[in-house]
Motif scaffolding. Structure first.
Motif, PDB file in Angstrom:
ATOM      1  N   TYR B 145      -0.347   5.491   8.317  1.00  0.00           N
ATOM      2  CA  TYR B 145      -1.229   4.321   8.451  1.00  0.00           C
ATOM      3  C   TYR B 145      -1.480   3.647   7.104  1.00  0.00           C
ATOM      4  CZ  TYR B 145      -5.315   1.508   9.409  1.00  0.00           C
ATOM      5  OH  TYR B 145      -6.184   0.458   9.507  1.00  0.00           O
ATOM      6  N   GLY B 146      -1.772   4.471   6.083  1.00  0.00           N
ATOM      7  CA  GLY B 146      -2.074   3.908   4.765  1.00  0.00           C
ATOM      8  C   GLY B 146      -0.900   3.125   4.210  1.00  0.00           C
ATOM      9  N   GLU B 148       1.392   1.722   6.060  1.00  0.00           N
ATOM     10  CA  GLU B 148       1.571   0.548   6.930  1.00  0.00           C
ATOM     11  C   GLU B 148       0.710  -0.620   6.449  1.00  0.00           C
ATOM     12  OE1 GLU B 148       0.983   1.512  11.043  1.00  0.00           O
ATOM     13  OE2 GLU B 148       0.598  -0.580  11.574  1.00  0.00           O
ATOM     14  N   ILE B 149      -0.547  -0.329   6.121  1.00  0.00           N
ATOM     15  CA  ILE B 149      -1.405  -1.439   5.717  1.00  0.00           C
ATOM     16  C   ILE B 149      -1.057  -1.933   4.320  1.00  0.00           C
ATOM     17  CG2 ILE B 149      -3.364  -0.871   7.196  1.00  0.00           C
ATOM     18  CD1 ILE B 149      -4.641   0.536   4.945  1.00  0.00           C
ATOM     19  N   ARG B 150      -0.296  -1.140   3.574  1.00  0.00           N
ATOM     20  CA  ARG B 150       0.188  -1.633   2.293  1.00  0.00           C
ATOM     21  C   ARG B 150       1.393  -2.532   2.474  1.00  0.00           C
ATOM     22  NH1 ARG B 150       1.567   3.257  -1.648  1.00  0.00           N
ATOM     23  NH2 ARG B 150      -0.315   4.493  -1.323  1.00  0.00           N
TER      24      ARG B 150
END
Lengths: 656, 358
Positions: B145-146, B148-150
């Motif tokens: 997730y981390g 992905e948002i980057r």
């Protein structure tokens, strides 16, 4: 400390009851003397200056509709946009359009589409249900009407969600906004549905726009509430985790909040859909096309068979819409559990194949008449209507001894005496008694609220009608509470009973209010009593559920302690469970009153008279328009009065 | 925890610059919260008095400390001591009312929104008490997730996520959903998510409090192992003293939002600054924590000084056998200089718990 508080309650509660009893006794005594004085009676065709003024206002607005800038640039614009949108949806499935004698998509296409959408959203079983249900509507001979209702419902739901979900998200994220919006939603939902139809026609004319907006007002709150609830209930850790990884607000919303709250939001869509269907049928009173209109016409001519057939169609539609949206909600969960790759493949195949079939069906129904117009050969609607009419006749012929007995007994013993006290007393006596009771139950502030409401009632010029409606409402609410306590306690104590009864109650709550009138019309013919019974049946599920939850919420340890000290079941109920569920009882009364009031008014259609009749008459006769509007106002005031009074009493009980 | 690291004194000259420096941080909740840290009068009040006077709650009061690179720094306190608020202040999940938080010399509190996001995305990661996983995503998608948002591409995300899956021992569970895993396994996912972005600093907010004792021990060992393998700076919040002693190079004890004492485990046990800390460490098995320098004594004229030599930072437990076996007292020696001696008596006093309170 606790002991002092308890003894304080013991000391005060009976004394409050005694004071109320004294007030009632004094009222009765004065009524016996002053009967018939200052009753503010008003004949059915009589008007007060207020009513006349409202009529004039109506005329003035009608005259300035195309000149007043407020209308030109605001109301008319809204009306046009909504009208266009609804007409577009209607031309897809319900109404002839684009120079064709039939809608774009015929019955075959609609059935296929309904099944396909149900399959995609829910699964194979609800797809079957949807196809069967829709076909049944056609067989009933009500295809066109059903599609009109469906088109109006879907348009209203789409608009409701378009606004409701963003507002719900906002309310879920901001405490301040939630605080502002909650009382607005409360108001939108407690106002009897019947009431805002007339004022809306003032601004948006009779037609799809008014019907849609009325539906919006009633149907949007659940979507807003449940969206906000879902967003709010996402665990704080999860949101923080997302933020701690450097997500933007949009990323957190789109990837964390919305997916996690999805199930709750779908539940909101489900409730909005059911509320919309219910309201769309009532909107028939302002000329919304569809099944509601069929029911109303039949009710007005006391044609129980036809009313039943159309009512059945509404029920079928309600079941299909409810099942499909519920299944869509549970699918969100199921999809996660199911990790069988084969099932996923089957589903993909089903979606592709189903999509192709649906496309073919839509094309066929666009091109060929047999697939566009529901064939009338296999129709069973006529036989249903005839069968029900026969049954009704038989019931009225052979069971009239029983049904009339029940009706007359209840009317003579309960409704009539109460009504004659309320309508026969001088208005100032009733007002004084109500204010006095308000002081005792809710304190000075509640009394001031009551006084204002009573003043407004007098001002509407419909005092006596309001009192008649109040009498029916009180009787029906009393019956609701008896049912609520008996069944609610049973459900609260036995999880067996709960498991069997709760689904029935849930189903009963998804039914549009209208439908309840039909069977009782068959049993009891048109009368006040019919409306009261329908109202009781309509309001009982809510009250029962609240009481059951309240009883269930009583700490098991306390119950165990009571049992351990040798209480009988009866003692446990009356000395432990009911007193501890006091809050729930008051809440159930409050909700019961609101539900009953909204239904007693609908009962105006089947001979309940009073305010409900005034409203209905206002729709159909121009010179009574203002009176109908005033009657609507009186209903709201009555609702506010009862709501505030029970709430104030509840707050008192809570504190004590 | 070990003797060598105890010697690290981050503020001392010649030591590596601290990764995180916290200076005079206050977090006050309530109306006009920002007034409180400015007023010396209000600062002097106890939490309770402040509440009565202003209606404000001071969760964190004038806290300062440094964390050295590669260090495991533990903040310990009971519930309500402000430790969770403190760790949230570091990356501004909770906005501090006043003070300074320096990360490699940069003031985080002065960072704008974009810079703050960058820091959160690349420099810090946090592990939460209740895991904070996304229930609608599989393990692998939770971990990535981390990334992905980057805006990291899908293939690279999956590759990196698989690496950390192996690192935290989640192999075989990549495709499960969180609710199909036990609490311990869920927290491994939380750990993997934190590691996936390859941050410089890992923040742990009571990560193992919700787990049962056996699994908690496993996870603590896991953190020790990970620290050995990846060597990241860690800031660990806990209310469990044995966890603090087990993991922490240095421990900060917090009470009512204030720092009570900062020091290594043996410093806290050997030289508690007040009764609160003394009470706290009373039940600690001292032989496992204290080192020889805390129990050695000066040699007396009648002592025979031909016993074996040991360093001052050897833990008592490890020295017990050697001391008891030797005929003469053990000499505590650093760099050839005799610091003191430890005989049977000193050892037994600690092991048998009879040593007088220091």
């Amino acid at each position: 400390m606790a002991a002092v508080a308890v003894s304080g309650v013991d000391f005060r509660r009976p004394s409050r009851g005694v004071v109320v009893a004294l007030i009632l006794a004094l009222w009765l005594a004065l009524w016996a003397v002053l009967k018939g004085l200052h009753t503010l009676a008003l004949g059915p065709a009589q008007l007060t200056p207020l009513h006349q003024g409202l009529n004039d206002l109506n005329d003035a607005i009608g005259a300035s509709r195309n000149t007043n800038p407020l209308f030109l640039y605001f109301f008319n614009e809204i009306r046009l946009v909504i009208d266009e949108f609804v007409i577009l949806v209607q031309s897809l499935i319900a109404q002839p359009a684009f120079g064709r004698p039939l809608p774009l998509i015929g019955w075959l296409g609609v059935v296929a589409l309904a099944a396909f959408v149900s399959y995609a959203a829910g699964g194979f079983r609800v797809a079957l249900l949807a196809a069967a249900g829709f076909t049944f509507l056609g067989l009933q001979g009500l295809w066109q009407e059903s599609m009109d209702t469906l088109a109006l419902t879907l348009s209203a739901v789409l608009i409701a969600l378009l606004f409701g979900i963003p507002i719900g998200i906002w309310a879920g994220l901001s405490d301040r906004f939630a605080k502002i919006i909650t009382p607005v939603l409360d108001f939108m939902q407690t106002m009897p549905t019947f009431v805002y139809l007339a004022p809306l026609t003032l601004f948006f004319l009779i037609g799809p726009a008014s019907a849609t907006i009325a539906t919006l007002i009633y149907a949007a709150p659940p979507a807003i509430r449940l969206t906000a609830h879902g967003i709010r209930n996402v665990p704080g850790d999860t949101v923080e985790a997302s933020e701690s990884l450097g997500a933007t607000r949009a990323q957190t919303l789109g990837k964390v909040l919305l997916p996690t709250a999805k199930r709750t939001i779908i539940l909101g869509v489900n409730q909005t859909m059911m509320a919309a269907l219910s309201m769309v049928t009532i909107a028939a009173l302002i000329d919304a096309p569809g099944l509601g209109k069929t029911v109303i016409k039949a009710l007005q001519t006391l044609d129980v068979g036809t009313a039943f057939n159309a009512g059945l169609a509404i029920v079928v539609l309600a079941i299909v819409l409810d099942r499909v949206t519920t299944a869509a909600g549970t699918r969100v969960e199921r999809a996660r559990q199911n990790r069988n790759p084969l099932a996923a493949k089957v589903r993909t195949g089903g979606l592709i194949g189903g999509g192709a079939l649906t496309a073919v069906a839509i094309w066929l129904s666009y091109t060929y008449v047999w697939a566009a117009e529901f064939p009338s050969d296999g129709e069973i609607g006529g036989s249903i209507a005839k069968g029900v009419a026969t049954a009704t006749d038989w019931v009225q012929g052979n069971l009239s001894g029983i049904t009339n007995g029940v009706k007359d007994f209840a009317t003579l013993v309960l409704v009539d005496p109460l009504q004659s006290v309320l309508t026969g007393s001088p208005w100032w006596l009733v007002a004084a008694a109500v204010v006095a009771i308000s002081v005792v139950l809710g304190g000075v502030r509640a009394a001031i609220g009551s006084a204002v409401c009573l003043g407004l009632l007098v001002a509407t010029g419909l005092w006596q009608d309001a009192m008649a409606t109040l009498a029916s409402t009180l009787v029906a609410t009393a019956a609701v509470m008896v049912l609520g306590v008996v069944v609610g306690v049973w459900m609260g104590r036995s999880s067996h009973a709960d498991r069997f009864i709760r689904p029935v109650l849930d189903a009963a709550q998804t039914m549009p209010a209208f439908v309840y009138l039909v069977p009782f019309l068959a049993l009891f013919a048109a009368s006040r009593f019919t409306a009261i019974v329908a109202a009781v049946v309509f309001a009982a599920p809510v009250a029962i559920k609240i009481v059951a939850d309240g009883v269930r919420a009583v700490s098991p340890t306390t119950v165990e302690a009571a049992t351990a000290s040798g209480s009988s079941a009866w003692q446990t109920i009356t000395k432990v469970q009911l007193p501890m569920a006091r809050q729930a009882l008051v809440l159930a009364t409050n909700q019961g009153l609101i539900y009953v009031l909204s239904m007693v008014v609908v009962g105006g259609l089947v001979g309940a008279g009073a305010l409900g009749y005034d409203v209905v008459a206002g729709f159909s006769q121009g010179q009574l328009y203002g009176k109908g509007l005033a009657a609507g106002l009186a209903i709201v005031v009555l609702g506010v009065l009862l709501d505030r009074l029970t709430r104030a009493a509840a707050a008192r009980t809570g504190r004590a | 925890m070990t003797a060598q690291e105890v010697e690290v004194d981050p503020v001392g000259a010649g030591q590596p610059d601290p990764v995180i420096s916290v200076r005079d941080v206050w977090k006050v909740f309530g109306p006009k919260a920002s007034e409180v840290p400015k007023s010396p009068e209000l600062c002097a009040l106890s939490r309770r008095e402040l509440m009565d006077r202003t209606g404000c709650t001071a969760a964190v009061r004038d806290v300062g400390f440094d964390v050295a690179p590669g260090e495991v720094f533990v903040v310990m306190g009971l519930s309500g001591s402000g430790k969770s608020t403190l760790v949230r202040c570091l990356t501004r999940l909770v906005e501090p009312t006043s003070g300074q938080v320096l990360f490699e010399g940069e003031d985080i509190l002065a960072a704008d929104e974009k810079r703050l996001r960058d820091l959160r995305r690349n420099k810090f990661s946090m592990v939460f008490q209740h895991f904070g996983l996304l229930p609608h995503r599989r393990v692998l998608d939770n971990i990535s997730y981390g990334l992905e948002i980057r805006g990291v591409g899908k293939a690279e995300r999956a590759k990196r996520a698989m690496e950390v899956v192996d690192l935290v021992g989640l192999s075989g569970y990549e495709k499960s959903y969180p609710d199909q895993l036990s609490g311990g396994m869920q927290q491994r996912v939380g750990l993997a998510r934190a590691l996936a972005g390859d941050p410089d600093v890992l923040l742990f907010d009571e990560p193992f409090s919700a787990l049962d004792p056996l699994i908690r021990r496993d996870m603590q060992n896991e953190v020790v192992r990970l620290h050995r393998e990846v060597g990241k700076t860690m800031l660990f919040i806990t209310h469990d003293l044995s966890e603090a002693l087990k993991l922490g190079d240095r421990i900060l004890i917090m009470r009512d939002g204030k720092v009570v004492q900062v020091g290594t485990g043996d410093e806290l046990v050997g030289a508690p600054v007040d009764d609160y800390v003394r009470d706290f460490v009373r039940d600690v098995p001292r032989a496992n924590v204290l080192t020889l320098k805390w129990i050695m004594r000066d040699p007396r004229p009648d002592d025979v000084l031909d016993g074996p030599e040991l360093g001052p930072d050897v833990v008592v437990r490890d020295a017990t056998r050697a001391v008891l076996a030797a005929a003469a007292p053990v000499k505590v020696v650093r760099d050839g200089e005799l610091l003191g001696i430890v005989g049977d008596e000193e050892i037994l006093a600690v092991v048998a718990g009879q040593e007088a309170d220091a």
